[in-house]
Design a protein around this motif. Structure first.
Motif, short mmCIF file in Angstrom:
data_model
loop_
_atom_site.label_atom_id
_atom_site.label_comp_id
_atom_site.label_asym_id
_atom_site.label_seq_id
_atom_site.Cartn_x
_atom_site.Cartn_y
_atom_site.Cartn_z
N LEU A 119 0.81 -1.21 0.00
CA LEU A 119 0.00 0.00 0.00
C LEU A 119 0.85 1.27 0.00
O LEU A 119 0.37 2.34 0.33
CB LEU A 119 -0.91 0.01 1.23
CG LEU A 119 -1.93 -1.13 1.29
CD1 LEU A 119 -2.69 -1.07 2.60
CD2 LEU A 119 -2.89 -1.05 0.13
N SER A 120 2.10 1.13 -0.39
CA SER A 120 3.03 2.25 -0.27
C SER A 120 2.62 3.47 -1.08
O SER A 120 3.04 4.57 -0.79
CB SER A 120 4.44 1.81 -0.70
OG SER A 120 4.42 1.37 -2.05
N GLN A 121 1.77 3.26 -2.08
CA GLN A 121 1.34 4.39 -2.89
C GLN A 121 -0.08 4.84 -2.53
O GLN A 121 -0.66 5.67 -3.21
CB GLN A 121 1.39 4.02 -4.38
CG GLN A 121 2.80 3.73 -4.86
CD GLN A 121 2.83 3.37 -6.33
OE1 GLN A 121 1.80 3.27 -6.98
NE2 GLN A 121 4.02 3.18 -6.85
N SER A 122 -0.65 4.29 -1.47
CA SER A 122 -2.00 4.65 -1.08
C SER A 122 -1.98 5.76 -0.05
O SER A 122 -1.04 5.90 0.73
CB SER A 122 -2.73 3.43 -0.50
OG SER A 122 -2.80 2.40 -1.45
N ARG A 192 -3.78 -3.14 -4.99
CA ARG A 192 -3.52 -2.31 -3.81
C ARG A 192 -4.81 -1.63 -3.34
O ARG A 192 -5.09 -1.56 -2.14
CB ARG A 192 -2.46 -1.26 -4.14
CG ARG A 192 -1.05 -1.83 -4.26
CD ARG A 192 -0.08 -0.73 -4.63
NE ARG A 192 1.29 -1.18 -4.50
CZ ARG A 192 2.25 -0.94 -5.39
NH1 ARG A 192 1.97 -0.27 -6.48
NH2 ARG A 192 3.47 -1.38 -5.19
N ARG A 193 -5.57 -1.11 -4.31
CA ARG A 193 -6.81 -0.42 -3.96
C ARG A 193 -7.79 -1.38 -3.28
O ARG A 193 -8.41 -1.04 -2.26
CB ARG A 193 -7.44 0.18 -5.22
CG ARG A 193 -8.80 0.85 -4.98
CD ARG A 193 -9.36 1.43 -6.27
NE ARG A 193 -9.47 0.42 -7.32
CZ ARG A 193 -10.45 -0.47 -7.39
NH1 ARG A 193 -11.40 -0.50 -6.47
NH2 ARG A 193 -10.49 -1.35 -8.39
N LYS A 194 -7.92 -2.59 -3.84
CA LYS A 194 -8.86 -3.56 -3.28
C LYS A 194 -8.43 -4.01 -1.89
O LYS A 194 -9.27 -4.20 -1.00
CB LYS A 194 -8.99 -4.76 -4.22
CG LYS A 194 -9.72 -4.42 -5.52
CD LYS A 194 -9.69 -5.58 -6.50
CE LYS A 194 -10.37 -5.20 -7.81
NZ LYS A 194 -10.27 -6.28 -8.83
N LEU A 195 -7.12 -4.18 -1.70
CA LEU A 195 -6.66 -4.58 -0.38
C LEU A 195 -6.88 -3.45 0.62
O LEU A 195 -7.26 -3.68 1.76
CB LEU A 195 -5.19 -4.98 -0.41
CG LEU A 195 -4.62 -5.46 0.93
CD1 LEU A 195 -5.40 -6.64 1.48
CD2 LEU A 195 -3.14 -5.82 0.80
N LYS A 196 -6.65 -2.22 0.18
CA LYS A 196 -6.89 -1.09 1.07
C LYS A 196 -8.36 -1.04 1.49
O LYS A 196 -8.68 -0.78 2.66
CB LYS A 196 -6.50 0.21 0.38
CG LYS A 196 -6.68 1.44 1.27
CD LYS A 196 -6.36 2.72 0.52
CE LYS A 196 -6.64 3.92 1.41
NZ LYS A 196 -6.45 5.20 0.71
N GLU A 197 -9.26 -1.30 0.55
CA GLU A 197 -10.69 -1.32 0.88
C GLU A 197 -10.98 -2.40 1.92
O GLU A 197 -11.78 -2.21 2.84
CB GLU A 197 -11.51 -1.56 -0.39
CG GLU A 197 -11.50 -0.38 -1.35
CD GLU A 197 -12.16 -0.70 -2.68
OE1 GLU A 197 -12.56 -1.89 -2.87
OE2 GLU A 197 -12.28 0.20 -3.52
N THR A 198 -10.30 -3.54 1.78
CA THR A 198 -10.47 -4.62 2.76
C THR A 198 -10.00 -4.18 4.13
O THR A 198 -10.64 -4.45 5.15
CB THR A 198 -9.69 -5.87 2.31
OG1 THR A 198 -10.18 -6.31 1.05
CG2 THR A 198 -9.82 -6.99 3.33
N LEU A 199 -8.85 -3.49 4.17
CA LEU A 199 -8.33 -3.00 5.45
C LEU A 199 -9.29 -2.01 6.10
O LEU A 199 -9.51 -2.03 7.31
CB LEU A 199 -6.96 -2.35 5.24
CG LEU A 199 -5.83 -3.26 4.75
CD1 LEU A 199 -4.56 -2.46 4.55
CD2 LEU A 199 -5.59 -4.40 5.71
#
Length: 205
Positions: A119-122, A192-199
């Motif tokens: 997620l380094s770019q999120s 990355r976006r989908k994992l961030k949404e999960t987090l």
């Protein structure tokens, strides 16, 4: 390639076929010098020992097939090397496509660090990651990765295996030869976006 060089390859091939020891030594030394840069380029970032193993396997196969080679042994050897590299990349991909449940020490900082890298770019990642320090949330992340696409799962498992970006690109390229860099980058962004949404969902529970 000059005719002299072309003839040199074929001369060494003929000497090797009749069992001339010096001819065989020169042929395989010359093949090693020719193949090594290709191997280093395709498997950039791999341990030298692993690269050497693949080179030796290639040369052994060439030796076994020597009677079948009619000319241009260097070109024949490049085909064998390409197949060996493909086998190695597929084997590594199978190795990282293990069940996330089998990861050891799920409470260690390695999983959290891998997610931070992913997620380094999120934006707002520090806020998202602030609560990932207990077992329940780590398990939620593992379950979240399981729900992602096969591509995303392979990407995150590759990170957990400490593969560098070039190695990950080679893995995906080997299984999908037509994959373009721009398409690859877009897929990674989406993962990355989908994992961030999960987090974020985990944080809201």
């Amino acid at each position: 390639m000059s005719n002299d060089n072309h003839n040199s390859w074929n001369d060494l091939l003929e000497l090797s076929k009749i069992g001339d020891g010096e001819g065989q030594r020169q042929l395989f030394e010359k093949l090693a010098v020719t193949l090594r840069p290709i191997l280093q380029c395709r498997l950039r970032g791999w341990a030298h020992e692993d690269q050497d193993d693949i080179l030796q396997e290639t040369l052994i196969t060439v030796g076994q097939k020597l009677p079948q080679i009619e000319s241009n042994p260097h070109k024949y050897s490049m085909i064998i090397l390409r197949n060996k590299i493909g086998d190695a990349l597929r084997a590594r991909k199978r190795r990282i496509q293990v069940s996330i449940d089998s990861l050891t020490d799920p409470d260690s900082t390695s999983l959290k660090s891998a997610i931070e890298q992913a997620l380094s770019q999120s934006s707002h990642e520090e806020e998202v990651l602030s609560g990932l320090d207990n077992r329940r949330q780590i398990d939620s992340i593992k379950e979240g990765i399981k729900r992602l696409s096969s591509f995303c799962q392979t990407f995150f498992l590759g990170i957990l295996e400490d593969l560098d970006p070039q190695e990950l690109w080679e893995l995906f390229k080997s299984s999908e030869p037509g994959l373009q860099r721009n398409t690859y980058r877009k897929r990674i962004f989406d993962c990355r976006r989908k994992l961030k949404e999960t987090l974020l969902e985990c944080e809201g529970q």
